[in-house]
Design an enzyme around this catalytic site. Structure first.
Site, short mmCIF file in Angstrom:
data_model
loop_
_atom_site.label_atom_id
_atom_site.label_comp_id
_atom_site.label_asym_id
_atom_site.label_seq_id
_atom_site.Cartn_x
_atom_site.Cartn_y
_atom_site.Cartn_z
N HIS A 444 23.55 41.37 38.19
CA HIS A 444 22.33 42.09 38.54
C HIS A 444 21.91 43.10 37.47
O HIS A 444 20.84 43.72 37.57
CB HIS A 444 22.48 42.81 39.88
CG HIS A 444 21.29 42.65 40.79
ND1 HIS A 444 20.00 42.67 40.32
CD2 HIS A 444 21.19 42.48 42.13
CE1 HIS A 444 19.16 42.52 41.32
NE2 HIS A 444 19.85 42.40 42.43
N ASP A 448 17.35 39.45 38.14
CA ASP A 448 16.85 39.95 39.41
C ASP A 448 16.44 38.79 40.31
O ASP A 448 16.45 37.62 39.89
CB ASP A 448 15.67 40.89 39.19
CG ASP A 448 16.05 42.11 38.36
OD1 ASP A 448 17.05 42.75 38.69
OD2 ASP A 448 15.35 42.39 37.37
#
Length: 473
Positions: A444, A448
């Site tokens: 992350h 995304d």
């Protein structure tokens, strides 16, 4: 030692330019054992690969200078081999072709201290239950019960030569058998039977687990091509209690644990899943698999089609092919797909280099080759390096949903689940379709939800765009 017998040092080879040491995983030979040229004498373990170290000379192993589990620096002497009529020399570094000894091999082999016909001591007996990937593969191909094969290796360990000798004898092995470990077949001292109630519960459980490997696996998926490999457990202690027993952590298992902990602790994991209709893919594979098998000699698995779909999607979304570098994100130009391959006691990730330049047939050949090399313990360090994105196939075990851990330091890993026939709604009507889940774990820091959602949708589109007329070459 006779006057014309010289000692040859076996040194720790440099397995790769970046590696300065390796761990002795298991000694396959012991002092007094006869060693043939190119015959493996020990297992070497690094953080990249588990490999066997072959002898470069023929002779008798006389001394071990390193213990199992010990980390040895490159160039250090780990053993010595007595070679008749040859000058002492050091083994070449790994990665170069082994060379024969300078002088001719002796015409009369030196007799080993422990002849092959003698059974190992009872203390060594548990080694018999340890099977190498090559032995397991050979036994599976010929439907051999390894419990009936005499072992001449260390501690009664069954070698590939033992299995071949068993086959040459028509399945009826010579009398040079090695007794199974205590309780394994209900046998006691001098071959007298022991009542089943007196057998140790832990060993009974292991025997039952080994028997399960010989039985067909039931599964609701469509692409389980072989029985999942089940680990062979070596009991080290706790046999006196029926409630528990102990298993030693091997060096390679310790390396896997370290890498998994590093991945989870350093990478903020997130994951997402999408469902794919692969009905047309199933039809396509069923149409071409028999001809492909005749032409190429290997099975055409669903994984090759799925990998092609992934590679094409990465070309559209190159950020998926990247790594985190603190102050920047490094996007790799080459798409090198790491393939997660499970063995009986570990998981390796050999790499298909420049996968975007290969067609479906080419990917199928690479997948088969790397899987075979992994399970036979023949991977080279070059096979393990350079991966930029990892693909896993948990569906081969019948799994329908899983959360994969990222192969550090890559940005993502994608796993394919089992193909299962399900009722689905198409144009307000119910139809039976072949469906599969694909699950993506992502870093992350780099990726995304939006970009990963689009990437998965592209993989889905690629998979659903296969038709019975799709070319695999």
């Amino acid at each position: 030692m006779s006057d014309n017998t010289k000692l040859t040092d076996v040194v720790m080879p440099q397995l790769a330019e970046s590696l300065v040491s390796a761990t002795i995983g298991k000694w396959l030979k012991q002092p007094g054992d006869r060693v043939e040229e190119y015959e493996p004498i020990c297992d070497l373990i690094t953080d990249k690969v588990n490999a066997e170290l072959p002898s470069t000379v023929e002779g008798t192993l006389v001394e071990l200078l390193a213990e199992e589990g010990q980390v040895i620096s490159v160039g250090e002497v780990i053993a010595r081999i007595a070679v008749a009529g040859a000058a002492g020399s050091s083994a070449p570094a790994a990665g170069t072709a082994p060379q024969a000894a300078a002088a001719p091999a002796p015409t009369t082999p030196a007799a080993p201290v422990r002849p092959a016909a003698l059974a190992p001591s009872a203390a060594d007996a548990p080694m018999r239950s340890r099977y190498s990937p090559a032995v397991q593969t050979l036994a599976a191909e010929h439907r051999i019960d390894l419990a009936a094969v005499p072992g001449t290796g260390l501690g009664g360990r069954i070698t590939r030569k033992d299995v071949l000798a068993y086959l040459e004898n028509g399945g009826a092995a010579a009398v040079q058998s090695v007794p199974a470990h205590p309780g394994a077949a209900g046998a006691g001292q001098a071959g007298r039977p022991v009542p089943e109630a007196q057998q140790q519960p832990a060993l009974q459980a292991i025997q039952a687990e080994a028997q399960e490997q010989l039985e067909p696996v039931r599964n609701s998926g469509l692409h389980l091509s072989e029985s999942p490999r089940i680990p062979t457990i070596e009991v080290e202690g706790g046999l006196g209690s029926s409630s528990e027993y102990l298993i030693d952590v091997t060096p390679i298992r310790n390396t896997i644990a370290t890498r998994m902990r590093q991945s989870v602790s350093e990478i903020p994991h997130a994951w997402t899943m999408i469902e794919v209709d692969v009905t047309n893919l199933v039809i396509l594979r069923n149409k071409v698999k028999d001809e492909f098998k005749r032409k190429e000699g290997i099975n055409l698995t669903y994984l090759a089609f799925m990998m092609k779909a992934v590679v094409s999607a990465i070309k559209d979304y190159p950020i998926m092919n990247s790594v985190w570098a603190v102050d920047k994100i490094i996007v790799k130009r080459d798409i090198n797909i790491a393939l997660a391959v499970g063995t009986e006691d570990s998981v390796m990730t050999p790499v298909i280099k420049k996968a975007d330049q290969k067609n479906i047939a080419g990917l199928a050949r690479e997948i088969d080759e790397l899987a075979q090399k992994t399970r036979e313990g023949k991977l080279r360090l070059d096979d393990m390096q350079g991966g930029t994105f990892t693909v896993n196939n948990t569906g081969s075990f019948g799994s329908i949903l899983s959360y994969p851990i990222i192969n550090y330091p890559q940005a993502a890993i994608l796993t394919f689940e089992s193909i299962v026939k399900k009722p689905v709604v198409i144009n307000d009507m119910i139809a039976v379709r072949s469906m599969a889940n694909i699950c993506l774990s992502l870093d992350h820091r780099i990726l995304d939800g939006v970009i990963c959602g689009r990437f998965l949708q592209r993989v889905k589109d690629n998979l659903e765009s296969y038709t019975p007329d799709t070319k695999i070459y």
